[in-house]
Scaffold this motif. Structure first.
Motif, PDB file in Angstrom:
ATOM      1  N   ASP A   1     -78.892 -10.945   9.846  1.00 16.68           N
ATOM      2  CA  ASP A   1     -77.881 -10.172   9.113  1.00 16.68           C
ATOM      3  C   ASP A   1     -76.481 -10.731   9.369  1.00 16.68           C
ATOM      4  N   GLU A   2     -76.404 -11.876  10.062  1.00 13.40           N
ATOM      5  CA  GLU A   2     -75.101 -12.489  10.330  1.00 13.40           C
ATOM      6  C   GLU A   2     -74.946 -13.797   9.551  1.00 13.40           C
ATOM      7  N   SER A   3     -73.914 -13.831   8.729  1.00 11.03           N
ATOM      8  CA  SER A   3     -73.552 -15.069   8.030  1.00 11.03           C
ATOM      9  C   SER A   3     -72.129 -15.436   8.398  1.00 11.03           C
ATOM     10  N   CYS A   4     -71.737 -16.670   8.078  1.00 10.06           N
ATOM     11  CA  CYS A   4     -70.382 -17.133   8.345  1.00 10.06           C
ATOM     12  C   CYS A   4     -69.913 -17.986   7.174  1.00 10.06           C
ATOM     13  N   LEU A   5     -68.652 -17.812   6.780  1.00  7.89           N
ATOM     14  CA  LEU A   5     -68.069 -18.615   5.713  1.00  7.89           C
ATOM     15  C   LEU A   5     -67.142 -19.663   6.311  1.00  7.89           C
ATOM     16  N   ALA A   6     -67.320 -20.916   5.896  1.00  6.92           N
ATOM     17  CA  ALA A   6     -66.400 -21.996   6.263  1.00  6.92           C
ATOM     18  C   ALA A   6     -65.903 -22.638   4.972  1.00  6.92           C
ATOM     19  N   VAL A   7     -64.593 -22.878   4.880  1.00  5.77           N
ATOM     20  CA  VAL A   7     -63.999 -23.445   3.669  1.00  5.77           C
ATOM     21  C   VAL A   7     -63.143 -24.657   4.029  1.00  5.77           C
ATOM     22  N   PHE A   8     -63.483 -25.806   3.437  1.00  2.00           N
ATOM     23  CA  PHE A   8     -62.704 -27.039   3.601  1.00  2.00           C
ATOM     24  C   PHE A   8     -61.790 -27.207   2.392  1.00  2.00           C
ATOM     25  N   PHE A   9     -60.591 -27.730   2.648  1.00  2.00           N
ATOM     26  CA  PHE A   9     -59.604 -27.908   1.580  1.00  2.00           C
ATOM     27  C   PHE A   9     -59.571 -29.362   1.139  1.00  2.00           C
ATOM     28  N   ALA A  10     -59.089 -29.598  -0.071  1.00  2.00           N
ATOM     29  CA  ALA A  10     -59.171 -30.924  -0.688  1.00  2.00           C
ATOM     30  C   ALA A  10     -58.424 -31.968   0.152  1.00  2.00           C
ATOM     31  N   GLY A  11     -59.027 -33.128   0.252  1.00  2.00           N
ATOM     32  CA  GLY A  11     -58.446 -34.246   0.982  1.00  2.00           C
ATOM     33  C   GLY A  11     -59.386 -35.433   0.915  1.00  2.00           C
TER      34      GLY A  11
ATOM     35  N   VAL B   1     -59.293 -25.664   8.491  1.00  2.76           N
ATOM     36  CA  VAL B   1     -60.518 -25.111   7.911  1.00  2.76           C
ATOM     37  C   VAL B   1     -60.450 -23.595   8.028  1.00  2.76           C
ATOM     38  N   PHE B   2     -60.779 -22.890   6.959  1.00  2.00           N
ATOM     39  CA  PHE B   2     -60.927 -21.441   7.075  1.00  2.00           C
ATOM     40  C   PHE B   2     -62.324 -21.166   7.607  1.00  2.00           C
ATOM     41  N   VAL B   3     -62.405 -20.308   8.626  1.00  2.00           N
ATOM     42  CA  VAL B   3     -63.717 -19.895   9.134  1.00  2.00           C
ATOM     43  C   VAL B   3     -63.645 -18.405   9.461  1.00  2.00           C
ATOM     44  N   SER B   4     -64.723 -17.691   9.206  1.00  2.00           N
ATOM     45  CA  SER B   4     -64.742 -16.253   9.463  1.00  2.00           C
ATOM     46  C   SER B   4     -64.345 -15.969  10.907  1.00  2.00           C
ATOM     47  N   GLU B   5     -63.583 -14.873  11.097  1.00  2.00           N
ATOM     48  CA  GLU B   5     -63.074 -14.553  12.429  1.00  2.00           C
ATOM     49  C   GLU B   5     -64.087 -13.837  13.294  1.00  2.00           C
ATOM     50  N   SER B   6     -64.901 -12.998  12.671  1.00  2.00           N
ATOM     51  CA  SER B   6     -65.835 -12.190  13.459  1.00  2.00           C
ATOM     52  C   SER B   6     -67.058 -11.852  12.620  1.00  2.00           C
ATOM     53  N   LYS B   7     -68.096 -11.431  13.318  1.00  2.00           N
ATOM     54  CA  LYS B   7     -69.312 -11.020  12.611  1.00  2.00           C
ATOM     55  C   LYS B   7     -69.001  -9.859  11.661  1.00  2.00           C
ATOM     56  N   ALA B   8     -68.090  -8.963  12.107  1.00  2.00           N
ATOM     57  CA  ALA B   8     -67.750  -7.781  11.312  1.00  2.00           C
ATOM     58  C   ALA B   8     -67.102  -8.157   9.978  1.00  2.00           C
ATOM     59  N   SER B   9     -66.256  -9.193   9.985  1.00  2.00           N
ATOM     60  CA  SER B   9     -65.539  -9.571   8.758  1.00  2.00           C
ATOM     61  C   SER B   9     -66.278 -10.618   7.928  1.00  2.00           C
ATOM     62  N   ALA B  10     -67.260 -11.300   8.542  1.00  2.00           N
ATOM     63  CA  ALA B  10     -67.875 -12.474   7.905  1.00  2.00           C
ATOM     64  C   ALA B  10     -68.598 -12.136   6.611  1.00  2.00           C
TER      65      ALA B  10
ATOM     66  N   ASN C   1     -76.181 -19.029   7.949  1.00  2.00           N
ATOM     67  CA  ASN C   1     -76.815 -17.791   8.360  1.00  2.00           C
ATOM     68  C   ASN C   1     -77.580 -17.996   9.668  1.00  2.00           C
ATOM     69  N   GLY C   2     -77.541 -16.969  10.516  1.00  2.00           N
ATOM     70  CA  GLY C   2     -78.267 -17.004  11.781  1.00  2.00           C
ATOM     71  C   GLY C   2     -77.520 -16.203  12.825  1.00  2.00           C
ATOM     72  N   ASP C   3     -78.239 -15.702  13.823  1.00  2.00           N
ATOM     73  CA  ASP C   3     -77.581 -14.960  14.897  1.00  2.00           C
ATOM     74  C   ASP C   3     -76.544 -15.851  15.576  1.00  2.00           C
ATOM     75  N   SER C   4     -75.350 -15.307  15.799  1.00  2.00           N
ATOM     76  CA  SER C   4     -74.219 -16.031  16.409  1.00  2.00           C
ATOM     77  C   SER C   4     -73.669 -17.139  15.513  1.00  2.00           C
ATOM     78  N   ALA C   5     -73.894 -17.043  14.205  1.00  2.88           N
ATOM     79  CA  ALA C   5     -73.415 -18.086  13.280  1.00  2.88           C
ATOM     80  C   ALA C   5     -71.896 -18.218  13.342  1.00  2.88           C
ATOM     81  N   VAL C   6     -71.165 -17.086  13.428  1.00  8.27           N
ATOM     82  CA  VAL C   6     -69.702 -17.130  13.430  1.00  8.27           C
ATOM     83  C   VAL C   6     -69.190 -17.842  14.674  1.00  8.27           C
ATOM     84  N   GLU C   7     -69.679 -17.417  15.821  1.00  5.25           N
ATOM     85  CA  GLU C   7     -69.238 -18.021  17.089  1.00  5.25           C
ATOM     86  C   GLU C   7     -69.541 -19.517  17.115  1.00  5.25           C
TER      87      GLU C   7
END
Length: 358
Positions: free
Chosen positions: A241-251, A332-341, A311-317
């Motif tokens: 039930d834990e996912s994480c978002l990572a966003v790379f910007f153009a370069g 890079v934008f990355v989710s701050e916590s499991k709660a916000s991810a 996706n996976g347990d502890s994905a954000v960390e």
């Protein structure tokens, strides 16, 4: 009434027309003007058609289709390989064929086909009146099936050296792949006309490598870890039930960086759910990145962002620590916590789907 103007304009005053400007220097005879479309190589449709074949292995090598449209029709028990990019491809009345289609700028349309196994990359994918197609698919928009049954889909996985450039020539991003988001135009109550191939499905078991001497020249790998398209879970059930978002910007290194993070995370047992490459505006950044938006807005003018959901347990960390270790000099934008991810993931992909008309 007399003619108001003659068809041939008179030479400008001050001397005769220079030779070559509409007349032959030696004879003085008028030559027909040559237009750019007269100088183009004439296209023979037969070079871009496979029709009425039985029990054959046929294909086109890289560079041989070069963005033309292609037609495959009335083929039976054939192995067909298009190792190039094309404009559109129509496949009609084919039975028990194994087909590889390199990147298609527009649509791939299967009609009245049955018992075929395919590997396909395209902007639009559609079937009508088909039975039992098994397709490893990369599709930038939502795939559509109509009056079709027994359809099975998996994520495109394939590599040969020319393939990355062919994706670019076809205007396709390797990160935009909605392979499992199928729309059934003609659903039947109580029945399911489509499903997903097993996670363990191997491309080579469905569409084997070509055995003809000519096509063996293409240096193919069907190893999933080498695939030009990142392998995503798509709509398969998530393990955690834990996912994480990572966003790379153009370069200059956006694609390489995204691939590196995918390799790092999947090697640690996390699963790549979905990827997307899309342009963002300042107002989109506020909606997606919330309080971090101001930090990233200046980066949006450089071009599209590439987003990854793991996706996976502890994905954000784990994603945070990997980005800090491997990409310390890159924003890079990355989710701050499991709660916000989970909200991050929903915010980004809802925005991206609206952008792409999904």
């Amino acid at each position: 009434m007399g003619c108001l103007f003659s068809r041939r304009s008179k030479p400008a005053q001050g001397g005769p027309q220079p030779a070559g400007a509409g007349q032959d220097a030696a004879s003085g005879e008028q030559k027909a003007p040559q237009y750019s479309w007269d100088l183009r190589a004439k296209v023979d449709p037969k070079d871009y058609t496979f029709s009425g074949l039985k029990n054959e292995i046929v294909g086109r090598l890289p560079g041989k289709v070069a963005g033309q449209q292609f037609v495959i029709q009335d083929c039976e028990n054939c192995k067909i390989y298009i190792f190039d990019h094309s404009a559109t491809i129509m496949i009609d009345d084919c039975v028990n064929c194994q087909i590889f289609l390199g990147p298609v700028k527009g649509s791939v349309f299967f009609r009245d086909c049955k018992d075929c196994k395919c590997v396909v990359a395209c902007q639009q994918f559609r079937t009508r009146d088909c039975r039992k197609l098994e397709v490893f698919l990369c599709c930038a928009t939502q795939p559509i099936i109509e009056s079709s049954t027994g359809m099975k889909f998996g994520c495109f996985q394939y590599y040969y050296p020319e393939l990355a450039l062919q994706f670019k020539d076809a205007g396709l991003s390797i990160f935009n792949n909605t392979w499992s988001n199928i729309h059934d135009f003609t659903p039947v109550s109580g029945e399911n006309n489509w499903g997903l191939l097993p996670e363990t499905a191997v491309v080579q078991d469905y569409v084997p490598l070509p055995s003809s001497e000519e096509l063996k020249a293409v240096r193919i790998s069907t190893d999933a870890t080498k695939s030009i398209i990142p392998i995503t879970r798509g709509r398969r059930q998530k393990n955690s039930d834990e996912s994480c978002l990572a966003v790379f910007f153009a370069g200059d290194y956006t694609t390489a960086n995204a691939r590196k993070l995918i390799d790092e995370m999947t090697s640690k047992g996390f699963q790549l759910v979905q990827t997307k490459e899309v342009l963002m505006k300042a107002e989109d950044a506020h909606r997606v990145f919330q309080q971090s938006a101001l930090e990233f807005i200046p980066l949006l003018e450089k071009g599209p962002v590439v987003a990854l959901e793991f996706n996976g347990d502890s994905a954000v960390e784990q994603c945070q620590s990997t980005i800090n270790e491997v990409f310390s000099g890159t924003k890079v934008f990355v989710s701050e916590s499991k709660a916000s991810a989970s909200q991050d993931v929903d915010n980004f992909y809802n925005f991206a789907d609206m952008q792409m008309g999904m």
